[in-house]
Design an enzyme around this catalytic site. Structure first.
Site, PDB file in Angstrom:
ATOM      1  N   LYS A 110     -35.131 -20.084  25.339  1.00  0.00           N
ATOM      2  CA  LYS A 110     -35.104 -18.789  24.658  1.00  0.00           C
ATOM      3  C   LYS A 110     -35.165 -19.007  23.147  1.00  0.00           C
ATOM      4  CE  LYS A 110     -32.637 -14.651  26.010  1.00  0.00           C
ATOM      5  NZ  LYS A 110     -31.314 -14.160  26.393  1.00  0.00           N
ATOM      6  N   ILE A 111     -36.155 -18.397  22.536  1.00  0.00           N
ATOM      7  CA  ILE A 111     -36.362 -18.558  21.091  1.00  0.00           C
ATOM      8  C   ILE A 111     -36.354 -17.181  20.436  1.00  0.00           C
ATOM      9  CG2 ILE A 111     -38.048 -19.293  19.316  1.00  0.00           C
ATOM     10  CD1 ILE A 111     -37.008 -21.705  20.756  1.00  0.00           C
TER      11      ILE A 111
END
Ligand code: G3P
Length: 273
Positions: free
Chosen positions: A98-99
């Site tokens: 997750k960015i």
């Protein structure tokens, strides 16, 4: 539409998968903190690595998003994302990194593209990415161009922002209409977005228009009606807390009907089976 559980609490993950209606998990630093605090409160010894490994095994065959926390630069996110993937993906082959779409929170000049750069680099390394903290269709489009597998618009937080000044007090779980709320004859909006579900719908529309394969993961959903509305606007995935998973299954008339059926069942029928 797929149902993801927005939680890092193992007992919730186990219950959701046992029910057989959970298609994935999303975690973030706040959710991991909640799980860790819960364990501490019970006086349990914490081995977070083992704990995450157990969650990944329960969710085998479905995506589990783990979020980076070293967000000062694209490079730092890529290094940490790769480490997380290397450490945890071998467990069950289901890790997504997750960015944040834009990790800069102090408006430092030149830092606005770090999230997008990190997404592109991780995708180049064949690591699946869930782009988080999306609040505009433009951010979603940029993340999709960088190759993100999922984009996560935070519906509930848009609603909170819109109602904060005009409809206090409200609680997090309160329903906010997809078509928005008016104040003095004017629909409240955030640069053309009238609600969290409107944001999800706008992103879906843009992606469909251009045949973009990135999946729209409606996040920060706080009640069952919002989940329904996410489905109505065509979200690919809805992630929700365990409380909302339970709420999906409930209706007063279902409970009343069950009570009556239980009361009415004749002894003769019971004996048959
Ligand atoms: O999936 C995003 C979520 O964890 C944020 O939810 O309710 O804190 O806005 P919330």
């Amino acid at each position: 539409m797929k149902f993801f559980l927005d939680s890092a609490i193992l007992s919730e993950i186990e219950q959701a998968y046992t029910a057989g209606i959970c298609d994935g998990i999303t975690m973030n630093p706040s959710l991991v903190k909640k799980a860790v605090d819960g364990l501490k409160a019970k006086g349990e010894k914490i081995d977070l690595e083992r704990y995450i490994r157990r969650a990944l095994k329960v969710a085998k065959g479905t995506p589990v998003s783990l979020e980076v926390t070293d967000t000062e630069s694209a490079e730092a996110m890529v290094v940490q994302g790769k480490k997380l993937f290397k450490k945890f993906n071998p467990v069950a082959g289901n890790v997504y990194i997750k960015i944040p779409v834009n990790p800069s929170y102090d408006a430092a000049p030149g830092k606005d593209f770090e999230g997008i750069i990190a997404i592109r680099a991780l995708r180049k390394a064949k690591i699946p990415v869930n782009c988080t903290l999306v609040f505009t269709p433009e951010q979603a489009l940029a993340a999709a161009k960088a190759g993100a597998n999922f984009v996560s618009p935070f519906a509930g937080r848009i609603d909170d922002m819109l109602r904060k000044e005009h409809f206090v007090p409200f609680s997090k779980e309160d329903y906010y209409p997809a078509k928005g709320l008016s104040k003095e004859g004017k629909v409240l909006e955030d640069n053309g977005v009238v609600s969290g579900i409107d944001l999800v719908g706008q992103i879906v529309k843009v992606f469909r228009q251009y045949g973009i394969k990135t999946e729209v993961l409606a996040a920060s959903l706080r009640n069952a009606r919002q989940v329904r509305e996410a489905a109505l606007v065509g979200a690919d995935i809805a992630t929700m807390p365990f409380s909302v998973f339970m709420e999906l299954m409930r209706h007063r008339l279902t409970a009343e009907g069950m009570k009556k059926f239980a009361e009415d069942t004749p002894e003769e029928f019971r004996k048959l089976v």
